[in-house]
Design an enzyme around this catalytic site. Sequence first.
Site, PDB file in Angstrom:
ATOM      1  N   SER A  34       0.840  -1.198   0.000  1.00 19.99           N
ATOM      2  CA  SER A  34       0.000   0.000   0.000  1.00 19.99           C
ATOM      3  C   SER A  34       0.879   1.254   0.000  1.00 19.99           C
ATOM      4  O   SER A  34       1.744   1.388  -0.856  1.00 19.99           O
ATOM      5  CB  SER A  34      -0.927  -0.057   1.217  1.00 19.99           C
ATOM      6  N   ASP A  62      -8.414  -6.978  -4.744  1.00 21.02           N
ATOM      7  CA  ASP A  62      -8.087  -5.641  -4.246  1.00 21.02           C
ATOM      8  C   ASP A  62      -8.633  -4.604  -5.232  1.00 21.02           C
ATOM      9  O   ASP A  62      -8.124  -4.449  -6.330  1.00 21.02           O
ATOM     10  CB  ASP A  62      -6.559  -5.511  -4.117  1.00 21.02           C
ATOM     11  N   HIS A 122      -7.814  -5.477  -0.395  1.00 21.86           N
ATOM     12  CA  HIS A 122      -6.552  -4.786  -0.150  1.00 21.86           C
ATOM     13  C   HIS A 122      -5.850  -5.319   1.105  1.00 21.86           C
ATOM     14  O   HIS A 122      -4.629  -5.363   1.182  1.00 21.86           O
ATOM     15  CB  HIS A 122      -6.830  -3.289  -0.017  1.00 21.86           C
TER      16      HIS A 122
END
Lengths: 215, 405
Positions: B159, B342, B375
């Site tokens: 991320s 995701d 995610h």
Amino acid sequence: MYRDIYLRNVYEQIISIIDENSRVLDLGCGDGELLNLLWEKKKVYGLGIDISTDEVLKCIKKGVSVIQEDIDEGLDKIKDDSYDYVILSETLQAVKRPDYVLKQIVRIGKMAIVTFPNFASINLRIKFFFTGKMPKSSALPFEWYNTPNIHLLTIKDFKEFCKKNEIKIIKEIYFSGNGKKINIFFKTENLFADEALFVLQRINVSNNKNINQSV
Amino acid sequence: MNKTDNNSVGIVTPQFFTFAEPPNEMILDSGQKLGPITLCYETYGQLNKKKNNAILILHALSGSAHVAGYHSPDDESPGWWDIMVGPGKAMDTNKYFVICSNIIGSCYGSTGPSSTNPATGKPYGLDFPVITIHDMVRAQKKLLDYLGISKLVTVIGGSMGGMQALDWCLQFPDVPESAIIIASCAEQSAQEIAFDAVGRNTIITDLDWENGNYYGKNKKLTGLAIARMIAHITYLSEEGMDKKFGRKLQYSNKSYTYRILNTEKDPNRDDFENKFEREFAVESYLAHQGKKFVDRFDANSYLYITKAMDYFDVAEKYGGGSLVKALKKVEAEMLLVSFTSDWLYSTSQAKTIVEALRINNKDVSYLEIKSQYGHDAFLLEKRSLTENKILSQAIKNFLSHAKIE
């Protein structure tokens, strides 16, 4: 094991064709062994594409650059003549759209190398004739229900396709069932070869305005 | 502390490094000065003599320097990526010296809006300057200089950690030998900016936020809780939420139809509560996540860090708008990883980076892991999950050809 020897012999021929320091894209690269050998022997800049997580992890372990992707989908974005060689080894018969993939590899590669098992070989013909079942060999070791080979073809089929699609065959090499190179007389390859290797080029390749566009 | 885990790094102590003391403050991307700057960091394993076995882990939005092990024997849970860092693990502390530092702007020991502003003696609040991902990386570089490390085996992060890892490869291309970028992007997309904007709006419209001057007032910032609830949804996936919560009710086995027909009104509650109390399990879960977050995170940090993510655009910063041009600078061997479900940092965002690297003839590999966890898939705690097995194998394999002595 038998399959390993067979593949090694085919790989040897591919390696002998490829020039040093060239850019090579291997579609359906599996565990990356061929690219690894090409790096060791010819110092190529190599990249593999494979859809299987297990195979991709093996490539990463070997230090072979690999992209996890479906070659039936993602080749459009690669520019013309991006690679010196595009290899499609033991993969053509397993893709969903062989026509698409073949047209793409001669576009994105200045040359393409294709190998596949010949489904019209005398060995397979005899097995099929006498057993009446889907024939198996070292190149085709699977059962009908679990085989990844969904588009089996013959040398004759392949040559016909190339002719129809303006693909030039520059070189052809034939192998017996154990991967040994064999000499063919009187154009009998479709009967006597168990495995074929073709070096291909698209016919309008001299039109090189797109060369190096990718850089 | 889990005493049965033989592969834990055990008890670790956070360390602090302060630099950029006035008048030598750090000049930020915004042109503003920040200093002194303190970075809180943790290290695991031993730095070798040649100082060439270091790995730098970059954390995500709400992460901290506490990657692995426990701060005290009473700690219930270990650091946020304990399953990946430790003896014999993907980042093997018998072999590597693993570092993670809390980013500037955060609230876990490094200088951020909740730190004391030396000019006023009070917390910075909104006087804290705008920061970027590049600023975070530049501060980390100072820490490496201080530790005497000029080469990194790898920079790795998921991320926002992936954004920092990518920036490392561009801002200091000769430092990382390789980079592992997980569930990340080369630029924050409109959708990502949109969610961040909604989150920031809930914070600043919360009356208790008081223009960022809420420190020391013992306020429970519901705006931050709601921001976290929204963000949390984006970390999951439809399939994952469906499997975890479905339409389950929180306090009753009876269906919602039954409850509507037989509303047992609680006389102690007002009409609103009786009608709209949290019924569904997913509502209750999100509320819990929001509440927990307020207890552990600073609202102003959330504003600054999400803004830094929104500004992240590698193509613009390094390539005059072209990602291909920007990534020409990369020298590190790159591994990109994304997860199929995701939708916040989608597989297509990772593939864009892969393609730009491929066009530049860079060493790049890409792994797409099948997952239902969205995610969050890169931060799953259970080691036995397939996602973790594949990711940890990929990291191990990728690092296995690093040359260290």
